[in-house]
Design a protein around this motif. Structure first.
Motif, mmCIF file in Angstrom:
data_model
loop_
_atom_site.group_PDB
_atom_site.id
_atom_site.type_symbol
_atom_site.label_atom_id
_atom_site.label_comp_id
_atom_site.label_asym_id
_atom_site.label_seq_id
_atom_site.Cartn_x
_atom_site.Cartn_y
_atom_site.Cartn_z
ATOM 1 N N ARG A 416 11.636 42.466 7.701
ATOM 2 C CA ARG A 416 13.080 42.566 8.477
ATOM 3 C C ARG A 416 13.074 41.992 9.796
ATOM 4 N N ARG A 417 12.376 42.695 10.564
ATOM 5 C CA ARG A 417 12.194 42.406 12.026
ATOM 6 C C ARG A 417 11.583 41.063 12.186
ATOM 7 N N ILE A 423 10.717 34.897 13.532
ATOM 8 C CA ILE A 423 9.217 34.620 13.499
ATOM 9 C C ILE A 423 8.786 34.340 11.890
ATOM 10 N N ALA A 424 8.022 33.444 11.777
ATOM 11 C CA ALA A 424 7.621 32.949 10.416
ATOM 12 C C ALA A 424 6.532 34.023 9.811
ATOM 13 N N LEU A 425 6.743 34.244 8.742
ATOM 14 C CA LEU A 425 5.824 35.138 7.988
ATOM 15 C C LEU A 425 4.675 34.576 7.323
ATOM 16 N N LEU A 433 11.055 36.626 0.697
ATOM 17 C CA LEU A 433 11.092 37.734 1.912
ATOM 18 C C LEU A 433 11.734 37.457 3.261
ATOM 19 N N SER A 434 11.711 36.296 3.541
ATOM 20 C CA SER A 434 12.436 35.730 4.868
ATOM 21 C C SER A 434 13.878 36.073 4.673
ATOM 22 N N ALA A 435 14.283 35.461 3.432
ATOM 23 C CA ALA A 435 15.757 35.331 3.099
ATOM 24 C C ALA A 435 16.292 37.016 3.039
ATOM 25 N N ILE A 436 15.497 37.819 2.383
ATOM 26 C CA ILE A 436 16.032 39.079 2.090
ATOM 27 C C ILE A 436 15.811 39.739 3.432
ATOM 28 N N ALA A 450 17.310 45.254 -2.854
ATOM 29 C CA ALA A 450 17.062 43.593 -2.617
ATOM 30 C C ALA A 450 15.614 43.470 -2.485
ATOM 31 N N PHE A 451 14.738 44.379 -1.820
ATOM 32 C CA PHE A 451 13.138 44.264 -1.680
ATOM 33 C C PHE A 451 12.793 44.472 -3.286
#
Length: 497
Positions: A416-417, A423-425, A433-436, A450-451
């Motif tokens: 989430r942070r 910041i790209a995962l 994951l980034s959308a969530i 959601a996760f």
């Protein structure tokens, strides 16, 4: 590759051994009396810091197992070590750096330029063991089998007598021995790859069957592919290491290697034409490699991820820094000793508590700068095998899972942070994951479901109401994911023990 050592210094080689400082360990045997019995494919730093060191320990008692190290894709190691008679320094990184010169490698070849020499060595009856450290991509796999569309496989099948890849070389060597009526060699994978021996065996058989069915049948009957598990942190060689080695040796080493003092090598005892007595050098011979893999995943890798995600939320940078944070170090130790080790389905004779103690010492080593953000990568692949399996076992046994859920919740906060900071995962599931993460509000009631909907990570555990509730509680305990909230969560966990 550069060599910053003063050019006036002599080069490390056999002649220089006698003049090395007394504090530097060196081969305890006459190198000229050793004979090559092992061909190693992939002569990188890990092999030279790990397997070659075990062999170095054995050559005084059994000189038949010296190594021919083969680089498949780069001449760098050959060009560095050939002028050094195959010698190089190993730096063991602890509170003080200890140096040791390794003499197990007697020959260094570059396959692309010395193919005939490599194939001749593989066909040599004195060679009874072929080992590999080529990383997972070097096996050219698609699933558990060989990727026949891989360019290297396509090329080698078109010209099997002039291979370029590891599988092609293994089969070419076995084909030559089969034609000459010679005993085969054992093929031992030393890569961090689950069921490495099984995967290698399947790839070799599939490749061999495409070129010679009788050869494939012979390999299937006669050739052993033991499984193994290896472990030791081996940082890359840099100019600082070269300068340190030159200063301590009084001579230049073009390519020294370094690692932590700890090393582990577990080998399945499945050899057909003799083997080195690796156990005399500290290796473990076992029929339960999967058990050791499981112990490593749960007692080493799971705490590593715990340090990574909680440590990152605390603003820490390395594993050693995280272990210097008393509340976090205490939590990790309690997790290992109280919630993982006692319930681990361990191999026979395995002391889980002693293993946990050794791991904690490794984590505290200040000489190893293992960055938390590096460990935090690919969480969607790591969390299921490192933590969720233990959680599932605990739930099945009716044990509490709240402490085990805290690092999982820390991963969710980390995602989430990162997402909300733009910041790209580094993760195969980064888009999802980034959308969530971007949509998350920081509230457990909405974020955790959601996760959990990511079946690729959480199924089938996501359908267990006990897990979902424990994860929501852990997520809420971490508050906004900031350092102060993490400190409070760690303190609460300690108080609850």
């Amino acid at each position: 590759m550069t060599d910053p050592a003063p050019a006036a210094l002599p080069r490390l080689n056999d002649l220089a051994l006698a003049s090395l400082p007394a504090r530097v360990a060196r081969p305890a045997y006459d190198r000229s009396r050793t004979r090559i019995g092992i061909v190693h494919l992939g002569a990188g730093a890990f092999h030279r810091a790990h397997q070659a060191v075990y062999v170095d320990e054995l050559l005084a008692d059994d000189p038949d197992w010296a190594i021919c190290a083969v680089s498949l894709h780069s001449p760098g190691v050959r060009d560095a070590l050939r002028p050094q008679d195959g010698l190089y320094a190993l730096a063991l990184l602890g509170e003080e750096t200890e140096l040791r010169v390794i003499g197990a490698i007697r020959e260094v070849l570059f396959a692309r330029e010395q193919r005939e020499a490599v194939l001749a060595r593989l066909a040599d009856p004195a060679v009874r063991l072929v080992t590999l450290t080529i990383t997972e991509k070097g096996y050219c796999l698609a699933g558990d089998g060989l990727d026949f569309a891989h360019p290297e496989v396509v090329r080698d099948l078109a010209q099997p007598e002039a291979p370029s890849g590891a599988i092609g070389h293994i089969v070419a060597g076995l084909r030559a021995r089969h034609r000459q009526g010679l005993e085969p060699y054992t093929v031992l994978s030393c890569d961090n790859l689950a069921d490495n021996g099984g995967k290698l065996r399947r790839a070799v058989l599939q490749y061999a069957r495409r070129i010679d069915a009788a050869l494939a049948d012979w390999i299937e009957r006669e050739v052993a592919f033991p499984r193994s598990m290896v472990d030791s942190i081996t940082p890359a060689t840099d100019d600082a290491l070269r300068e340190c080695v030159a200063a301590q040796l009084g001579c230049r080493d073009a390519w020294p290697v370094q690692r932590e003092p700890y090393a582990q090598w577990v080998i399945e005892d499945d050899f057909r034409n003799g083997r080195p007595a690796f156990e005399r050098a500290g290796a473990t011979i076992s029929d339960d490699i999967a058990g050791y893999d499981r112990a490593k995943l749960r007692l080493l890798n799971a705490p590593h991820s715990t340090l990574a995600y909680l440590g990152a939320l605390l603003g820490l940078e390395t594993v050693a820094e995280a272990m210097a944070h008393p509340p976090l170090a205490g939590f990790v130790e309690r997790l290992m000793r109280g919630h993982i080790a006692p319930h681990l389905a361990a191999p026979r004779g395995f002391d889980a508590q002693a293993y946990a103690g050794a791991i904690l010492l490794r984590f505290r080593n200040p000489a190893i700068r293992h960055r938390l953000l590096q460990i935090a990568q690919d969480g969607s692949q790591k969390i299921p095998v490192r933590l969720l399996g233990t959680i599932a076992d605990a739930l099945a046994a009716g044990r509490p899972v709240e402490p085990l859920c805290l690092p999982v919740a820390a991963w969710l906060h980390f995602v989430r942070r990162q997402a909300q900071a733009g910041i790209a995962l580094a993760d195969p599931l980064a888009p999802a994951l980034s959308a969530i993460g971007r949509a998350a509000t920081g509230e457990a009631a909405g974020d955790v479901p959601a996760f959990l909907a990511l079946d690729a990570v959480f199924a089938p555990l996501s359908s267990d109401a006990r897990f979902a509730q424990a994860l929501r509680i852990a997520y809420a305990a971490l508050g906004d994911g900031g350092a102060a909230a993490v400190e409070r969560a760690l303190a609460a966990s300690a108080a609850a023990q």
